[in-house]
Design a protein around this motif. Structure first.
Motif, short mmCIF file in Angstrom:
data_model
loop_
_atom_site.label_atom_id
_atom_site.label_comp_id
_atom_site.label_asym_id
_atom_site.label_seq_id
_atom_site.Cartn_x
_atom_site.Cartn_y
_atom_site.Cartn_z
N MET A 157 -18.62 8.28 1.46
CA MET A 157 -17.47 8.08 0.59
C MET A 157 -16.42 7.25 1.29
SD MET A 157 -15.01 10.88 -1.30
CE MET A 157 -16.18 11.19 -2.61
N LYS A 158 -15.83 6.31 0.56
CA LYS A 158 -14.75 5.48 1.09
C LYS A 158 -13.41 6.07 0.66
CE LYS A 158 -17.66 2.47 2.75
NZ LYS A 158 -17.78 1.10 2.23
N GLY A 159 -12.41 5.89 1.51
CA GLY A 159 -11.09 6.39 1.22
C GLY A 159 -10.08 5.28 1.04
N ILE A 160 -9.09 5.53 0.18
CA ILE A 160 -7.98 4.60 -0.04
C ILE A 160 -6.68 5.37 0.07
CG2 ILE A 160 -6.83 3.05 -1.66
CD1 ILE A 160 -9.51 2.46 -2.94
N VAL A 161 -5.75 4.83 0.84
CA VAL A 161 -4.38 5.35 0.87
C VAL A 161 -3.49 4.31 0.22
CG1 VAL A 161 -2.48 6.16 2.29
CG2 VAL A 161 -4.83 6.60 3.03
N LEU A 162 -2.82 4.69 -0.85
CA LEU A 162 -1.91 3.78 -1.53
C LEU A 162 -0.50 4.03 -1.00
CD1 LEU A 162 -1.46 1.58 -3.62
CD2 LEU A 162 -1.19 3.36 -5.35
N ALA A 163 -0.01 3.10 -0.21
CA ALA A 163 1.30 3.22 0.43
C ALA A 163 2.19 2.06 0.01
CB ALA A 163 1.14 3.25 1.94
N LEU A 216 -12.03 6.00 13.43
CA LEU A 216 -11.98 5.54 12.04
C LEU A 216 -12.20 4.04 11.95
CD1 LEU A 216 -8.73 7.43 10.90
CD2 LEU A 216 -11.10 8.23 10.69
N ASN A 217 -12.41 3.58 10.75
CA ASN A 217 -12.42 2.14 10.45
C ASN A 217 -11.35 1.92 9.38
OD1 ASN A 217 -13.02 -0.57 10.08
ND2 ASN A 217 -14.62 -0.13 8.58
N ILE A 218 -10.17 1.47 9.80
CA ILE A 218 -9.06 1.26 8.87
C ILE A 218 -8.91 -0.23 8.60
CG2 ILE A 218 -6.58 1.54 8.47
CD1 ILE A 218 -6.60 3.93 10.31
N SER A 219 -8.93 -0.59 7.33
CA SER A 219 -8.67 -1.96 6.92
C SER A 219 -7.45 -1.97 6.01
CB SER A 219 -9.89 -2.57 6.20
OG SER A 219 -10.31 -1.73 5.13
N TYR A 220 -6.96 -3.17 5.68
CA TYR A 220 -5.68 -3.27 4.98
C TYR A 220 -5.79 -4.26 3.83
CZ TYR A 220 -4.09 -1.00 9.24
OH TYR A 220 -3.94 -0.14 10.30
N ALA A 221 -4.98 -4.01 2.80
CA ALA A 221 -4.90 -4.92 1.66
C ALA A 221 -3.48 -4.89 1.13
CB ALA A 221 -5.89 -4.53 0.57
N SER A 222 -3.08 -5.97 0.49
CA SER A 222 -1.73 -6.09 -0.05
C SER A 222 -1.71 -5.83 -1.55
CB SER A 222 -1.17 -7.49 0.22
OG SER A 222 -1.01 -7.72 1.60
N GLN A 223 -0.69 -5.12 -1.98
CA GLN A 223 -0.39 -4.94 -3.40
C GLN A 223 0.84 -5.80 -3.67
OE1 GLN A 223 1.06 -1.07 -4.71
NE2 GLN A 223 -0.08 -1.23 -6.62
N GLU A 224 0.60 -6.94 -4.29
CA GLU A 224 1.68 -7.92 -4.45
C GLU A 224 2.87 -7.35 -5.20
OE1 GLU A 224 1.67 -10.79 -2.95
OE2 GLU A 224 -0.34 -10.48 -2.14
N SER A 225 2.61 -6.51 -6.19
CA SER A 225 3.68 -5.83 -6.90
C SER A 225 3.16 -4.46 -7.31
CB SER A 225 4.13 -6.62 -8.14
OG SER A 225 3.07 -6.75 -9.07
N PRO A 226 4.03 -3.45 -7.37
CA PRO A 226 3.59 -2.09 -7.68
C PRO A 226 3.28 -1.93 -9.17
CG PRO A 226 5.97 -2.13 -7.37
CD PRO A 226 5.48 -3.51 -7.06
N ASP A 227 2.06 -2.28 -9.54
CA ASP A 227 1.67 -2.29 -10.96
C ASP A 227 0.83 -1.09 -11.35
OD1 ASP A 227 2.99 -4.72 -11.35
OD2 ASP A 227 1.25 -5.88 -10.73
N GLY A 228 1.03 0.02 -10.68
CA GLY A 228 0.37 1.25 -11.07
C GLY A 228 -0.63 1.74 -10.04
N ILE A 229 -0.81 3.06 -10.01
CA ILE A 229 -1.72 3.68 -9.04
C ILE A 229 -3.14 3.19 -9.24
CG2 ILE A 229 -2.72 5.87 -8.29
CD1 ILE A 229 -0.02 7.19 -9.03
N ALA A 230 -3.56 3.06 -10.51
CA ALA A 230 -4.95 2.67 -10.79
C ALA A 230 -5.27 1.27 -10.29
CB ALA A 230 -5.23 2.77 -12.29
N GLN A 231 -4.25 0.47 -10.01
CA GLN A 231 -4.49 -0.87 -9.47
C GLN A 231 -5.18 -0.80 -8.12
OE1 GLN A 231 -1.00 -3.16 -8.32
NE2 GLN A 231 -1.87 -5.02 -9.21
N ALA A 232 -5.08 0.33 -7.45
CA ALA A 232 -5.72 0.50 -6.13
C ALA A 232 -7.23 0.29 -6.23
CB ALA A 232 -5.42 1.89 -5.58
N PHE A 233 -7.84 0.64 -7.38
CA PHE A 233 -9.28 0.49 -7.51
C PHE A 233 -9.69 -0.96 -7.75
CE2 PHE A 233 -8.31 4.85 -8.96
CZ PHE A 233 -8.94 5.52 -7.93
N LEU A 234 -8.78 -1.75 -8.28
CA LEU A 234 -9.06 -3.18 -8.43
C LEU A 234 -8.90 -3.87 -7.08
CD1 LEU A 234 -7.17 -3.89 -11.79
CD2 LEU A 234 -9.52 -3.07 -11.43
N ILE A 235 -7.83 -3.53 -6.38
CA ILE A 235 -7.61 -4.11 -5.05
C ILE A 235 -8.71 -3.68 -4.09
CG2 ILE A 235 -6.04 -4.17 -3.08
CD1 ILE A 235 -3.73 -3.72 -5.08
N GLY A 236 -9.15 -2.44 -4.21
CA GLY A 236 -10.11 -1.89 -3.25
C GLY A 236 -11.55 -1.88 -3.72
#
Length: 291
Positions: A1-7, A73-93
């Motif tokens: 399982m992969k994990g995402i932290v939305l910060a 761990l293996n931590i990678s990073y991605a940018s959320q250009e604008s806070p357009d909702g929690i569910a956007q994390a699944f599109l980014i990730g």
């Protein structure tokens, strides 16, 4: 399982504190807020984590956590250009998740309770559809609220209902099968212009594939989105740590206990911070394991 932290987010409720720094980098007692959600994923046995934040804050998280190797761990990073909702994390990730299941946790949520690791590991083994976590609150009309049948299957979900049919708030910890990506891709923005996590969860409810795990008495779920709740969270952690002589969300200790690193590596991590009480604690934990 992969994990995402939305910060992500702007932390506007915490201005001016967050005018220059991410909310998730603020201290909660003796450690950065981001340690708490990362430790939850670690307790679930998840080692491959994507951290999503705003473009200007990603470098700060990289400086703090690096690639995660120090914690196994293996931590990678991605940018959320604008806070357009929690569910956007699944599109980014989406590429991070791949074709497997995913866990998402919000970067400002703190969980603590007995045998939490066992609860999480059991959840990871049994993800079919989505698994959410409910927590009893005195003011459910402020939250997303879930109702279940006797088996724990989620049969209804309402966002900030005027007349709640349950006192179980949906927390900021979510487990999904791989269908979550397809569901997120089909979402349309809500009236406030966001891709809502409630809409993702409702899609699973309609399919009869949503489960709610109760975090009842003995558990603590804390949101740190306002100055008041940030202070309360810090006081809660400080009180427990001082009275019990343990530290909550100590990444080095969690990594050691989960078998991600050995005692020697844990001791080295503590020695790097030996001038602080936190570093001294890590060294003592490592030494107790080595004996």
């Amino acid at each position: 399982m992969k994990g995402i932290v939305l910060a992500g987010g702007r932390g506007t409720r915490l201005h001016p504190i967050t005018a220059a720094v991410s909310k998730q980098l603020l201290p909660v007692s003796d450690k950065p807020m981001i340690y708490y959600p990362i430790s939850v994923l670690m307790l679930a046995g998840i080692r491959d984590i994507l951290l999503i934040s705003s473009p200007d804050q990603v470098p700060n998280f990289v400086r703090l956590l690096g690639d995660g190797a120090r914690y196994g761990l293996n931590i990678s990073y991605a940018s959320q250009e604008s806070p357009d909702g929690i569910a956007q994390a699944f599109l980014i990730g989406a590429s991070h998740i791949g074709d497997g299941p995913a866990a998402l946790i919000l970067g400002d949520n703190i969980f603590h309770g007995p045998s939490f690791s066992e609860v999480l590991e059991d959840t990871v083994r049994e993800v079919e559809g989505c698994v959410l976590f409910g927590y009893p609150v005195s003011d459910p009309s402020r939250y997303g609220v879930g109702v279940t049948d006797e088996s724990g299957r989620l049969i209804s979900l309402a966002e900030k209902p005027a007349k709640p049919h349950s006192n179980r708030a949906i927390t900021g910890l979510y487990f999904y099968d791989n269908e979550v990506i397809e569901i997120a891709e089909k979402l349309k923005p809500s009236e406030r212009g966001e891709l809502e996590i409630t809409d993702v969860n409702l899609a699973y409810v309609r399919r009869g594939r949503a489960k709610l795990v109760d975090l009842g008495r003995g558990f603590a779920w804390l949101d740190t989105g306002t100055p008041e709740t940030l202070l309360q969270a810090g006081q809660y952690v400080q009180t427990l740590e001082q009275r019990q002589g343990v530290r909550i969300a100590c990444l080095e200790e969690v990594a050691l206990r989960m078998g991600f690193i050995d005692a020697e590596q844990c001791y080295r991590l503590g020695a790097e911070q030996s001038q602080s009480g936190y570093g001294q604690y890590v060294m003592s934990i490592a030494s107790s394991y080595a004996r």
